[in-house]
Design a protein around this motif. Sequence first.
Motif, PDB file in Angstrom:
ATOM      1  N   LYS A  38       0.836  -1.202   0.000  1.00  0.00           N
ATOM      2  CA  LYS A  38       0.000   0.000   0.000  1.00  0.00           C
ATOM      3  C   LYS A  38       0.872   1.254   0.000  1.00  0.00           C
ATOM      4  CE  LYS A  38      -4.161   1.596   2.339  1.00  0.00           C
ATOM      5  NZ  LYS A  38      -5.077   1.367   3.435  1.00  0.00           N
ATOM      6  N   LEU A  39       1.917   1.236   0.809  1.00  0.00           N
ATOM      7  CA  LEU A  39       2.840   2.379   0.865  1.00  0.00           C
ATOM      8  C   LEU A  39       3.573   2.584  -0.462  1.00  0.00           C
ATOM      9  CD1 LEU A  39       4.398   1.913   4.371  1.00  0.00           C
ATOM     10  CD2 LEU A  39       3.217   3.945   3.570  1.00  0.00           C
ATOM     11  N   LEU A  40       4.101   1.503  -1.032  1.00  0.00           N
ATOM     12  CA  LEU A  40       4.838   1.608  -2.285  1.00  0.00           C
ATOM     13  C   LEU A  40       3.938   2.101  -3.414  1.00  0.00           C
ATOM     14  CD1 LEU A  40       7.002  -1.613  -2.088  1.00  0.00           C
ATOM     15  CD2 LEU A  40       7.798   0.738  -1.865  1.00  0.00           C
ATOM     16  N   LYS A  41       2.705   1.622  -3.438  1.00  0.00           N
ATOM     17  CA  LYS A  41       1.766   2.039  -4.484  1.00  0.00           C
ATOM     18  C   LYS A  41       1.388   3.511  -4.307  1.00  0.00           C
ATOM     19  CE  LYS A  41      -2.617   0.798  -6.598  1.00  0.00           C
ATOM     20  NZ  LYS A  41      -3.784  -0.068  -6.532  1.00  0.00           N
ATOM     21  N   LYS A  42       1.143   3.911  -3.073  1.00  0.00           N
ATOM     22  CA  LYS A  42       0.706   5.286  -2.795  1.00  0.00           C
ATOM     23  C   LYS A  42       1.797   6.299  -3.115  1.00  0.00           C
ATOM     24  CE  LYS A  42      -1.272   8.116   0.885  1.00  0.00           C
ATOM     25  NZ  LYS A  42      -1.730   8.098   2.290  1.00  0.00           N
ATOM     26  N   HIS A  43       3.046   5.982  -2.769  1.00  0.00           N
ATOM     27  CA  HIS A  43       4.131   6.931  -2.937  1.00  0.00           C
ATOM     28  C   HIS A  43       4.898   6.744  -4.240  1.00  0.00           C
ATOM     29  CE1 HIS A  43       3.446   8.781   0.894  1.00  0.00           C
ATOM     30  NE2 HIS A  43       3.238   7.564   1.382  1.00  0.00           N
ATOM     31  N   GLY A  44       4.716   5.619  -4.906  1.00  0.00           N
ATOM     32  CA  GLY A  44       5.253   5.414  -6.244  1.00  0.00           C
ATOM     33  C   GLY A  44       6.760   5.305  -6.380  1.00  0.00           C
ATOM     34  N   SER A  45       7.488   5.203  -5.294  1.00  0.00           N
ATOM     35  CA  SER A  45       8.930   5.061  -5.401  1.00  0.00           C
ATOM     36  C   SER A  45       9.452   4.201  -4.252  1.00  0.00           C
ATOM     37  CB  SER A  45       9.615   6.425  -5.366  1.00  0.00           C
ATOM     38  OG  SER A  45       9.385   7.049  -4.122  1.00  0.00           O
ATOM     39  N   VAL A  46      10.649   3.672  -4.458  1.00  0.00           N
ATOM     40  CA  VAL A  46      11.287   2.857  -3.427  1.00  0.00           C
ATOM     41  C   VAL A  46      11.958   3.810  -2.436  1.00  0.00           C
ATOM     42  CG1 VAL A  46      13.046   1.109  -2.980  1.00  0.00           C
ATOM     43  CG2 VAL A  46      11.629   0.964  -5.027  1.00  0.00           C
ATOM     44  N   PRO A  47      11.736   3.614  -1.140  1.00  0.00           N
ATOM     45  CA  PRO A  47      12.339   4.516  -0.153  1.00  0.00           C
ATOM     46  C   PRO A  47      13.843   4.302  -0.029  1.00  0.00           C
ATOM     47  CG  PRO A  47      11.245   2.709   0.937  1.00  0.00           C
ATOM     48  CD  PRO A  47      10.921   2.592  -0.524  1.00  0.00           C
ATOM     49  N   ASP A  48      14.522   5.302   0.527  1.00  0.00           N
ATOM     50  CA  ASP A  48      15.962   5.174   0.770  1.00  0.00           C
ATOM     51  C   ASP A  48      16.232   4.094   1.807  1.00  0.00           C
ATOM     52  OD1 ASP A  48      16.469   7.243  -0.993  1.00  0.00           O
ATOM     53  OD2 ASP A  48      16.411   8.757   0.587  1.00  0.00           O
ATOM     54  N   THR A  49      15.447   4.090   2.878  1.00  0.00           N
ATOM     55  CA  THR A  49      15.560   3.056   3.911  1.00  0.00           C
ATOM     56  C   THR A  49      14.174   2.710   4.439  1.00  0.00           C
ATOM     57  OG1 THR A  49      15.834   4.685   5.662  1.00  0.00           O
ATOM     58  CG2 THR A  49      17.841   3.764   4.733  1.00  0.00           C
ATOM     59  N   VAL A  50      14.051   1.480   4.908  1.00  0.00           N
ATOM     60  CA  VAL A  50      12.847   1.010   5.580  1.00  0.00           C
ATOM     61  C   VAL A  50      13.300   0.548   6.958  1.00  0.00           C
ATOM     62  CG1 VAL A  50      10.989  -0.690   5.587  1.00  0.00           C
ATOM     63  CG2 VAL A  50      11.794   0.241   3.423  1.00  0.00           C
ATOM     64  N   VAL A  51      12.889   1.265   7.995  1.00  0.00           N
ATOM     65  CA  VAL A  51      13.291   0.919   9.356  1.00  0.00           C
ATOM     66  C   VAL A  51      12.084   0.334  10.075  1.00  0.00           C
ATOM     67  CG1 VAL A  51      14.191   1.780  11.538  1.00  0.00           C
ATOM     68  CG2 VAL A  51      14.988   2.765   9.396  1.00  0.00           C
ATOM     69  N   THR A  52      12.251  -0.845  10.663  1.00  0.00           N
ATOM     70  CA  THR A  52      11.162  -1.523  11.353  1.00  0.00           C
ATOM     71  C   THR A  52      11.641  -1.965  12.731  1.00  0.00           C
ATOM     72  OG1 THR A  52      11.769  -3.706  10.532  1.00  0.00           O
ATOM     73  CG2 THR A  52      10.265  -2.425   9.171  1.00  0.00           C
ATOM     74  N   ASP A  53      10.675  -2.421  13.541  1.00  0.00           N
ATOM     75  CA  ASP A  53      11.078  -3.052  14.788  1.00  0.00           C
ATOM     76  C   ASP A  53      11.486  -4.482  14.460  1.00  0.00           C
ATOM     77  OD1 ASP A  53       8.655  -4.302  14.364  1.00  0.00           O
ATOM     78  OD2 ASP A  53       7.677  -3.473  16.121  1.00  0.00           O
ATOM     79  N   LYS A  54      11.694  -5.304  15.463  1.00  0.00           N
ATOM     80  CA  LYS A  54      12.240  -6.642  15.234  1.00  0.00           C
ATOM     81  C   LYS A  54      11.184  -7.718  15.016  1.00  0.00           C
ATOM     82  CE  LYS A  54      16.427  -5.451  17.630  1.00  0.00           C
ATOM     83  NZ  LYS A  54      17.306  -5.676  18.766  1.00  0.00           N
ATOM     84  N   LEU A  55       9.949  -7.313  14.714  1.00  0.00           N
ATOM     85  CA  LEU A  55       8.894  -8.276  14.422  1.00  0.00           C
ATOM     86  C   LEU A  55       9.279  -9.063  13.168  1.00  0.00           C
ATOM     87  CD1 LEU A  55       5.995  -9.150  15.295  1.00  0.00           C
ATOM     88  CD2 LEU A  55       5.149  -7.517  13.626  1.00  0.00           C
ATOM     89  N   PRO A  56       9.366 -10.391  13.243  1.00  0.00           N
ATOM     90  CA  PRO A  56       9.821 -11.196  12.111  1.00  0.00           C
ATOM     91  C   PRO A  56       8.990 -11.042  10.838  1.00  0.00           C
ATOM     92  CG  PRO A  56       9.816 -12.512  14.104  1.00  0.00           C
ATOM     93  CD  PRO A  56       9.153 -11.212  14.443  1.00  0.00           C
ATOM     94  N   SER A  57       7.717 -10.713  10.971  1.00  0.00           N
ATOM     95  CA  SER A  57       6.885 -10.577   9.781  1.00  0.00           C
ATOM     96  C   SER A  57       7.330  -9.420   8.893  1.00  0.00           C
ATOM     97  CB  SER A  57       5.415 -10.419  10.165  1.00  0.00           C
ATOM     98  OG  SER A  57       5.236  -9.324  11.016  1.00  0.00           O
ATOM     99  N   TYR A  58       7.914  -8.371   9.485  1.00  0.00           N
ATOM    100  CA  TYR A  58       8.445  -7.275   8.672  1.00  0.00           C
ATOM    101  C   TYR A  58       9.589  -7.760   7.794  1.00  0.00           C
ATOM    102  CZ  TYR A  58       6.081  -3.601  11.403  1.00  0.00           C
ATOM    103  OH  TYR A  58       5.174  -2.794  12.001  1.00  0.00           O
ATOM    104  N   GLY A  59      10.505  -8.493   8.388  1.00  0.00           N
ATOM    105  CA  GLY A  59      11.646  -9.002   7.634  1.00  0.00           C
ATOM    106  C   GLY A  59      11.230  -9.911   6.501  1.00  0.00           C
ATOM    107  N   ALA A  60      10.253 -10.779   6.751  1.00  0.00           N
ATOM    108  CA  ALA A  60       9.763 -11.679   5.715  1.00  0.00           C
ATOM    109  C   ALA A  60       9.111 -10.905   4.578  1.00  0.00           C
ATOM    110  CB  ALA A  60       8.767 -12.668   6.319  1.00  0.00           C
ATOM    111  N   ALA A  61       8.338  -9.885   4.913  1.00  0.00           N
ATOM    112  CA  ALA A  61       7.677  -9.074   3.887  1.00  0.00           C
ATOM    113  C   ALA A  61       8.691  -8.273   3.082  1.00  0.00           C
ATOM    114  CB  ALA A  61       6.657  -8.144   4.531  1.00  0.00           C
ATOM    115  N   VAL A  62       9.681  -7.721   3.746  1.00  0.00           N
ATOM    116  CA  VAL A  62      10.713  -6.933   3.061  1.00  0.00           C
ATOM    117  C   VAL A  62      11.512  -7.820   2.111  1.00  0.00           C
ATOM    118  CG1 VAL A  62      12.885  -5.690   3.451  1.00  0.00           C
ATOM    119  CG2 VAL A  62      10.882  -5.137   4.806  1.00  0.00           C
ATOM    120  N   ARG A  63      11.830  -9.041   2.540  1.00  0.00           N
ATOM    121  CA  ARG A  63      12.545  -9.981   1.662  1.00  0.00           C
ATOM    122  C   ARG A  63      11.716 -10.336   0.450  1.00  0.00           C
ATOM    123  NH1 ARG A  63      14.149 -11.961   6.531  1.00  0.00           N
ATOM    124  NH2 ARG A  63      12.544 -13.554   6.566  1.00  0.00           N
ATOM    125  N   GLU A  64      10.411 -10.562   0.636  1.00  0.00           N
ATOM    126  CA  GLU A  64       9.554 -10.930  -0.492  1.00  0.00           C
ATOM    127  C   GLU A  64       9.441  -9.801  -1.516  1.00  0.00           C
ATOM    128  OE1 GLU A  64       5.002 -12.321  -1.244  1.00  0.00           O
ATOM    129  OE2 GLU A  64       6.184 -13.394   0.256  1.00  0.00           O
TER     130      GLU A  64
END
Length: 85
Positions: A38-64
Motif C-alpha cells: 500500500k505504501l509503495l503504491k501510494k508513494h510510487g517510489s522505493v524509499p531510501d531506507t525502511v526501518v522496522t522493529d524486530k517483528l519477524p513478519s516485517y523481515g519476511a515481507a521486506v525480503r519478499e
Amino acid sequence: MNGKRPYLWRAVNDEGGILEILVQSHRNKRAALKLLRKLLKKHGSVPDTVVTDKLPSYGAAVRELNLSNFHGLGGKKNNRAGADR
C-alpha cells in the motif's frame, strides 16, 4: 472489536509525519505485505531506507518485496523521540 484484538500498523516518515495507518486482526507476513504494498503504491517510489522493529513478519515481507538492501532494524532508528535529528 467483536471479541478480537486489532493491531495498528503505522508508517511514519523521517520527520515523524504519518504516511499510512492500517488496522488489521493479524500481525503476520501477510499483514506486513499489505502495508508495504500500500505504501509503495501510494508513494510510487522505493524509499531510501525502511526501518522496522524486530517483528519477524516485517523481515519476511521486506525480503519478499526485494527491499532487503534498504531494511534497517530497531534500536533507536524507529523511535521518533529518540532518533538523532
